[in-house]
Design a protein around this motif. Structure first.
Motif, mmCIF file in Angstrom:
data_model
loop_
_atom_site.group_PDB
_atom_site.id
_atom_site.type_symbol
_atom_site.label_atom_id
_atom_site.label_comp_id
_atom_site.label_asym_id
_atom_site.label_seq_id
_atom_site.Cartn_x
_atom_site.Cartn_y
_atom_site.Cartn_z
ATOM 1 N N ASP A 44 32.197 33.386 43.793
ATOM 2 C CA ASP A 44 33.453 34.104 43.654
ATOM 3 C C ASP A 44 34.107 33.660 42.355
ATOM 4 O O ASP A 44 33.514 32.907 41.578
ATOM 5 C CB ASP A 44 34.374 33.902 44.867
ATOM 6 C CG ASP A 44 34.933 32.480 44.983
ATOM 7 O OD1 ASP A 44 34.624 31.625 44.116
ATOM 8 O OD2 ASP A 44 35.666 32.226 45.944
ATOM 9 N N VAL A 65 37.763 37.524 37.074
ATOM 10 C CA VAL A 65 37.713 38.705 37.936
ATOM 11 C C VAL A 65 37.155 38.321 39.308
ATOM 12 O O VAL A 65 36.197 37.550 39.402
ATOM 13 C CB VAL A 65 36.817 39.789 37.298
ATOM 14 C CG1 VAL A 65 36.685 40.998 38.226
ATOM 15 C CG2 VAL A 65 37.361 40.198 35.939
ATOM 16 N N GLN A 66 37.773 38.862 40.359
ATOM 17 C CA GLN A 66 37.197 38.723 41.690
ATOM 18 C C GLN A 66 36.288 39.932 41.924
ATOM 19 O O GLN A 66 36.715 40.994 42.363
ATOM 20 C CB GLN A 66 38.295 38.634 42.754
ATOM 21 C CG GLN A 66 39.104 37.347 42.694
ATOM 22 C CD GLN A 66 38.296 36.100 43.058
ATOM 23 O OE1 GLN A 66 37.143 36.187 43.477
ATOM 24 N NE2 GLN A 66 38.897 34.940 42.884
ATOM 25 N N ASN A 67 35.029 39.745 41.597
ATOM 26 C CA ASN A 67 34.033 40.800 41.681
ATOM 27 C C ASN A 67 33.725 41.097 43.154
ATOM 28 O O ASN A 67 33.301 40.206 43.893
ATOM 29 C CB ASN A 67 32.770 40.323 40.950
ATOM 30 C CG ASN A 67 31.674 41.350 40.869
ATOM 31 O OD1 ASN A 67 31.736 42.398 41.495
ATOM 32 N ND2 ASN A 67 30.648 41.042 40.104
ATOM 33 N N PRO A 68 33.907 42.344 43.614
ATOM 34 C CA PRO A 68 33.713 42.621 45.040
ATOM 35 C C PRO A 68 32.262 42.582 45.518
ATOM 36 O O PRO A 68 32.009 42.447 46.718
ATOM 37 C CB PRO A 68 34.297 44.031 45.198
ATOM 38 C CG PRO A 68 34.138 44.656 43.853
ATOM 39 C CD PRO A 68 34.371 43.531 42.877
ATOM 40 N N GLU A 74 32.238 49.957 42.015
ATOM 41 C CA GLU A 74 33.421 49.195 42.410
ATOM 42 C C GLU A 74 33.520 47.884 41.647
ATOM 43 O O GLU A 74 34.613 47.459 41.244
ATOM 44 C CB GLU A 74 33.394 48.943 43.917
ATOM 45 C CG GLU A 74 33.647 50.197 44.744
ATOM 46 C CD GLU A 74 33.477 49.970 46.233
ATOM 47 O OE1 GLU A 74 32.964 48.896 46.624
ATOM 48 O OE2 GLU A 74 33.848 50.870 47.002
ATOM 49 N N ALA A 75 32.374 47.225 41.438
ATOM 50 C CA ALA A 75 32.367 45.979 40.671
ATOM 51 C C ALA A 75 32.786 46.234 39.225
ATOM 52 O O ALA A 75 33.567 45.475 38.642
ATOM 53 C CB ALA A 75 30.982 45.341 40.720
ATOM 54 N N SER A 78 36.551 46.876 38.960
ATOM 55 C CA SER A 78 37.385 45.676 39.074
ATOM 56 C C SER A 78 37.525 44.981 37.730
ATOM 57 O O SER A 78 38.594 44.463 37.393
ATOM 58 C CB SER A 78 36.802 44.717 40.119
ATOM 59 O OG SER A 78 35.572 44.158 39.687
ATOM 60 N N THR A 79 36.454 44.987 36.949
ATOM 61 C CA THR A 79 36.509 44.394 35.608
ATOM 62 C C THR A 79 37.286 45.286 34.648
ATOM 63 O O THR A 79 38.077 44.798 33.827
ATOM 64 C CB THR A 79 35.086 44.150 35.083
ATOM 65 O OG1 THR A 79 34.453 43.164 35.899
ATOM 66 C CG2 THR A 79 35.103 43.653 33.645
ATOM 67 N N ARG A 81 39.738 47.238 35.299
ATOM 68 C CA ARG A 81 41.178 47.109 35.557
ATOM 69 C C ARG A 81 41.738 45.866 34.882
ATOM 70 O O ARG A 81 42.850 45.883 34.327
ATOM 71 C CB ARG A 81 41.447 47.067 37.063
ATOM 72 C CG ARG A 81 41.290 48.410 37.753
ATOM 73 C CD ARG A 81 41.863 48.375 39.163
ATOM 74 N NE ARG A 81 41.119 47.477 40.042
ATOM 75 C CZ ARG A 81 40.075 47.852 40.769
ATOM 76 N NH1 ARG A 81 39.630 49.108 40.711
ATOM 77 N NH2 ARG A 81 39.467 46.989 41.556
ATOM 78 N N VAL A 82 40.988 44.780 34.922
ATOM 79 C CA VAL A 82 41.434 43.553 34.263
ATOM 80 C C VAL A 82 41.455 43.740 32.745
ATOM 81 O O VAL A 82 42.395 43.318 32.069
ATOM 82 C CB VAL A 82 40.536 42.365 34.663
ATOM 83 C CG1 VAL A 82 40.873 41.133 33.829
ATOM 84 C CG2 VAL A 82 40.698 42.060 36.139
ATOM 85 N N SER A 98 26.483 39.638 36.899
ATOM 86 C CA SER A 98 27.591 40.310 36.210
ATOM 87 C C SER A 98 27.287 40.590 34.742
ATOM 88 O O SER A 98 28.068 41.268 34.070
ATOM 89 C CB SER A 98 28.891 39.519 36.333
ATOM 90 O OG SER A 98 28.838 38.324 35.588
#
Length: 259
Positions: A44, A65-68, A74-75, A78-79, A81-82, A98
């Motif tokens: 995580d 980043v909290q990679n789902p 989706e992963a 998440s990046t 958005r950051v 990643s």
């Protein structure tokens, strides 16, 4: 003794490197003030906890980043958005799986350099699984177990093949927070390769039992990355955080910081 297979791999790497367009050398990296870190499978965002304070000491703004680890889309989101929240030039760093996200999301205009830490570095549209099969299968692969669609590493494989150079008590803490991943992640493909147009950096873990070290060397050579080799397990970001921080600082055009 060199085998025909080894020679063919070396020749392929040289040819691929010669065909690379655009700059990817370390000297082309502009100065950045932000760093975005992305974790891979079996982990995580806290896996960067040894690297983060070293980067912050250099005055960089750091986000892990909290990679789902659910679907690639989706992963990736998440990046992205950051990255959208960063206020200027940013170095994007990925560990393990990643590297797929770095390869895709690194095309963002805010990203000034991409850094791979024992990470996947596919070309656009490349079947990474097929590429990996051209090298001996790393031992950790045998330690992956599935509960339906969710995969994880057994404790024995985690301690020996994922975090082999960490003290057992430290590795057990990391095992306790490992996130399960969805099977679909393993077949994802990128649509672009940021390393073809961005300055690229790669930390090879020479004692890696999760991603074959020779595969790591091939990917680093293919992208003409500024490359360092560390006698480390798959978790060099924890066992040798200063070396990883120094490589990221170099990618950011910043002077090294030592305690």
């Amino acid at each position: 003794m060199l085998t025909r297979r080894t020679l063919n791999r070396s020749l392929a790497a040289i040819i691929a490197a010669a065909l690379l367009p655009g700059p990817s050398r370390a000297e082309d990296a502009p100065r950045a003030r932000n760093v975005v870190l992305v974790h891979g499978l079996f982990a995580d965002g806290s896996c960067w906890s040894e690297v983060i304070p070293r980067l912050q000491a250099a005055g960089l703004t750091v986000t892990s980043v909290q990679n789902p680890l659910t679907t690639f889309d989706e992963a990736l989101a998440s990046t992205q958005r950051v990255l959208a929240r960063q206020d200027g030039p940013t170095v994007l760093v990925g560990h393990s799986f990643s590297g797929m996200i770095v390869t895709e999301a690194g095309a963002d205009p805010k990203v000034t350099a991409v850094v791979y830490v024992a990470a996947r570095a596919p070309d656009a549209g490349e079947d990474y699984a097929a590429l990996a099969k051209t090298y001996p299968t790393p031992p950790a692969s045998a330690g992956i177990v599935f509960d339906g669609d969710e995969g994880r590493l057994t404790e024995a494989a985690f301690l020996k093949d994922f975090a082999g150079d960490l003290p057992p008590e430290r590795a057990k803490v990391l095992f306790a927070v490992q996130q399960p991943f969805r099977k679909g992640l393993l077949t994802a493909r990128t649509t672009q390769a940021a390393w073809r147009s961005k300055p690229s950096f790669y930390a090879v873990s020479t004692e890696d039992r999760t991603i074959n070290p020779d595969l790591q060397r091939f990917m680093a050579e293919r992208m003409k990355a500024r490359t360092i080799a560390l006698a480390a397990s798959h978790l060099a970001l924890i066992s040798q955080p200063q070396a990883i921080a120094d490589l990221i600082l170099e990618a950011a055009g910043q002077p090294r910081q030592h305690p």
